[in-house]
Design a protein around this motif. Sequence first.
Motif, PDB file in Angstrom:
ATOM      1  N   THR A  46     -23.680  -8.334   4.741  1.00  0.00           N
ATOM      2  CA  THR A  46     -22.338  -7.769   4.702  1.00  0.00           C
ATOM      3  C   THR A  46     -21.370  -8.839   4.235  1.00  0.00           C
ATOM      4  N   ILE A  47     -20.804  -8.672   3.043  1.00  0.00           N
ATOM      5  CA  ILE A  47     -19.805  -9.637   2.565  1.00  0.00           C
ATOM      6  C   ILE A  47     -18.627  -9.600   3.533  1.00  0.00           C
ATOM      7  N   PRO A  48     -18.265 -10.725   4.136  1.00  0.00           N
ATOM      8  CA  PRO A  48     -17.237 -10.732   5.182  1.00  0.00           C
ATOM      9  C   PRO A  48     -15.814 -10.693   4.619  1.00  0.00           C
ATOM     10  N   VAL A  49     -15.360  -9.523   4.227  1.00  0.00           N
ATOM     11  CA  VAL A  49     -13.984  -9.337   3.761  1.00  0.00           C
ATOM     12  C   VAL A  49     -13.091  -9.158   4.982  1.00  0.00           C
ATOM     13  N   ALA A  50     -12.208 -10.110   5.213  1.00  0.00           N
ATOM     14  CA  ALA A  50     -11.308 -10.056   6.365  1.00  0.00           C
ATOM     15  C   ALA A  50     -10.021  -9.311   6.042  1.00  0.00           C
ATOM     16  N   TYR A  51      -9.543  -9.449   4.784  1.00  0.00           N
ATOM     17  CA  TYR A  51      -8.274  -8.863   4.388  1.00  0.00           C
ATOM     18  C   TYR A  51      -8.409  -8.224   3.010  1.00  0.00           C
ATOM     19  N   ILE A  52      -7.624  -7.150   2.798  1.00  0.00           N
ATOM     20  CA  ILE A  52      -7.475  -6.574   1.460  1.00  0.00           C
ATOM     21  C   ILE A  52      -5.981  -6.362   1.243  1.00  0.00           C
ATOM     22  N   TYR A  53      -5.465  -6.815   0.116  1.00  0.00           N
ATOM     23  CA  TYR A  53      -4.016  -6.816  -0.068  1.00  0.00           C
ATOM     24  C   TYR A  53      -3.610  -6.070  -1.327  1.00  0.00           C
ATOM     25  N   GLY A  54      -2.332  -5.674  -1.338  1.00  0.00           N
ATOM     26  CA  GLY A  54      -1.772  -4.958  -2.480  1.00  0.00           C
ATOM     27  C   GLY A  54      -0.506  -4.242  -2.073  1.00  0.00           C
ATOM     28  N   SER A  55       0.031  -3.446  -2.999  1.00  0.00           N
ATOM     29  CA  SER A  55       1.281  -2.751  -2.716  1.00  0.00           C
ATOM     30  C   SER A  55       1.423  -1.559  -3.649  1.00  0.00           C
ATOM     31  N   PRO A  56       2.002  -0.467  -3.158  1.00  0.00           N
ATOM     32  CA  PRO A  56       2.440   0.562  -4.103  1.00  0.00           C
ATOM     33  C   PRO A  56       3.699   0.072  -4.818  1.00  0.00           C
ATOM     34  N   GLN A  57       4.255   0.922  -5.651  1.00  0.00           N
ATOM     35  CA  GLN A  57       5.436   0.524  -6.407  1.00  0.00           C
ATOM     36  C   GLN A  57       6.644   0.502  -5.475  1.00  0.00           C
ATOM     37  N   VAL A  58       7.050  -0.708  -5.076  1.00  0.00           N
ATOM     38  CA  VAL A  58       8.153  -0.869  -4.139  1.00  0.00           C
ATOM     39  C   VAL A  58       8.897  -2.156  -4.490  1.00  0.00           C
ATOM     40  N   ARG A  59      10.178  -2.177  -4.212  1.00  0.00           N
ATOM     41  CA  ARG A  59      11.059  -3.268  -4.628  1.00  0.00           C
ATOM     42  C   ARG A  59      10.602  -4.621  -4.097  1.00  0.00           C
ATOM     43  N   TRP A  60      10.004  -4.654  -2.915  1.00  0.00           N
ATOM     44  CA  TRP A  60       9.674  -5.937  -2.291  1.00  0.00           C
ATOM     45  C   TRP A  60       8.376  -6.539  -2.817  1.00  0.00           C
ATOM     46  N   ASN A  61       7.642  -5.817  -3.619  1.00  0.00           N
ATOM     47  CA  ASN A  61       6.385  -6.345  -4.142  1.00  0.00           C
ATOM     48  C   ASN A  61       6.647  -7.490  -5.112  1.00  0.00           C
ATOM     49  N   CYS A  62       5.721  -8.448  -5.126  1.00  0.00           N
ATOM     50  CA  CYS A  62       5.784  -9.511  -6.125  1.00  0.00           C
ATOM     51  C   CYS A  62       4.394 -10.076  -6.309  1.00  0.00           C
ATOM     52  N   GLY A  63       4.299 -11.141  -7.096  1.00  0.00           N
ATOM     53  CA  GLY A  63       3.002 -11.712  -7.421  1.00  0.00           C
ATOM     54  C   GLY A  63       2.463 -11.072  -8.673  1.00  0.00           C
ATOM     55  N   ARG A  64       2.111  -9.789  -8.569  1.00  0.00           N
ATOM     56  CA  ARG A  64       1.722  -8.996  -9.731  1.00  0.00           C
ATOM     57  C   ARG A  64       2.559  -7.734  -9.718  1.00  0.00           C
ATOM     58  N   PRO A  65       3.456  -7.520 -10.694  1.00  0.00           N
ATOM     59  CA  PRO A  65       4.336  -6.358 -10.638  1.00  0.00           C
ATOM     60  C   PRO A  65       3.566  -5.051 -10.795  1.00  0.00           C
ATOM     61  N   VAL A  66       3.955  -4.045 -10.023  1.00  0.00           N
ATOM     62  CA  VAL A  66       3.374  -2.709 -10.148  1.00  0.00           C
ATOM     63  C   VAL A  66       4.281  -1.928 -11.097  1.00  0.00           C
ATOM     64  N   LEU A  67       3.828  -1.748 -12.310  1.00  0.00           N
ATOM     65  CA  LEU A  67       4.667  -1.136 -13.342  1.00  0.00           C
ATOM     66  C   LEU A  67       4.331   0.327 -13.578  1.00  0.00           C
ATOM     67  N   VAL A  68       3.280   0.820 -12.927  1.00  0.00           N
ATOM     68  CA  VAL A  68       2.873   2.215 -13.079  1.00  0.00           C
ATOM     69  C   VAL A  68       2.930   2.890 -11.726  1.00  0.00           C
ATOM     70  N   ASP A  69       3.667   4.002 -11.640  1.00  0.00           N
ATOM     71  CA  ASP A  69       3.761   4.757 -10.397  1.00  0.00           C
ATOM     72  C   ASP A  69       2.563   5.694 -10.298  1.00  0.00           C
ATOM     73  N   HIS A  70       1.686   5.433  -9.307  1.00  0.00           N
ATOM     74  CA  HIS A  70       0.497   6.261  -9.137  1.00  0.00           C
ATOM     75  C   HIS A  70       0.774   7.511  -8.314  1.00  0.00           C
ATOM     76  N   GLY A  71       2.016   7.725  -7.918  1.00  0.00           N
ATOM     77  CA  GLY A  71       2.366   8.952  -7.227  1.00  0.00           C
ATOM     78  C   GLY A  71       1.874   9.035  -5.798  1.00  0.00           C
ATOM     79  N   TYR A  72       1.757   7.904  -5.105  1.00  0.00           N
ATOM     80  CA  TYR A  72       1.306   7.927  -3.721  1.00  0.00           C
ATOM     81  C   TYR A  72       2.351   8.587  -2.827  1.00  0.00           C
ATOM     82  N   THR A  73       1.918   9.525  -1.988  1.00  0.00           N
ATOM     83  CA  THR A  73       2.774  10.047  -0.935  1.00  0.00           C
ATOM     84  C   THR A  73       2.665   9.127   0.278  1.00  0.00           C
ATOM     85  N   LEU A  74       3.554   9.324   1.254  1.00  0.00           N
ATOM     86  CA  LEU A  74       3.481   8.510   2.460  1.00  0.00           C
ATOM     87  C   LEU A  74       2.153   8.751   3.180  1.00  0.00           C
ATOM     88  N   ALA A  75       1.662   9.983   3.127  1.00  0.00           N
ATOM     89  CA  ALA A  75       0.359  10.270   3.731  1.00  0.00           C
ATOM     90  C   ALA A  75      -0.755   9.530   2.999  1.00  0.00           C
TER      91      ALA A  75
END
Length: 330
Positions: A46-75
Amino acid sequence: MYEPYLPQGDAAALMPGVSYSVPGLFLYADLIYQCLDQVKKKFDYTIPVAYIYGSPQVRWNCGRPVLVDHGYTLADMEAELQGALDRGIIPLLTFSIPVMEPEDLEDPLGNELLALADRLGAGVIVSHSLLRDYILENYPNIELHASVIMASFQENRAPAYYEGLARDYSRYVIHPDDNYDRDLLVQVPKDRAEIILNERCVYQCRQRGDHYLANTRDQAAVLEGSGDFTGFLERCPFVPDFKQRETKGRNISLTAREAAELAGLGFRLFKLQGRLDIPYVFFFDFLRYTLENEVCFPAFYPAFCFSIRQHLKVKEQWRRERTQQREGLL
């Protein structure tokens, strides 16, 4: 003597005893989970992945800009976070914007995601003290990580600087240039440190801070519908990394042996980047830094490319259907 069977258990690991933080949240988390399941079946490891990171398209995101809105709902967003937690992996929201004003803290979607993270037990990667203090006051159940962006704006990265980060955050990132400073590495606190494995920029890049600031402005231009893109990457001589095709200089991505040497110094959490990479590139890095290199990696990666190909087909169909739904065609 020829051994007809693949290594099993820890013998299949490049660095037994370490764990990993990987990108892919809100991008290709399901494909990472497929990879973990297939590695487990093939190598009983089992590869020991402790964390997985990322962000939907939101103003506070940085590092790698999210330039495409994938249409995620809050659910959808809650399901994405919960899906990681169900596997024992802590999801991290990359709210690492380096420039903020007090009014930015009122961002509605950002606060909805913070409320989700606080309720579920997720974490947040930050680089601005304003957002860090706001989270500490209002969302006390969130695990706070210091972004590599913080170290990128720090001129004097002495051991005392990293000791301060270790006191203030659950995790902090060693600046990628410092991966080659052995005298420094033996002194920094290791129990909360992260080592970035596959940074493909050049050593002591003078534009790193400008790159992060450009990402922030580009993300704002997308969300606010006004302002011009910075065009930073068009001017950068090294990134994207296809620009390095004709250079003789090496970037600062660690070799497998260098990574193992850092594990030997006592570092136990290793981070991969790749939120803008196509999945073939990310999984090449992910697997070469997690699996034994001589037998396991070359045996597994070509086979897993079939899963990547199938994943991309499914995602493309999903995007088409989402677009048609928004346009009222379905």
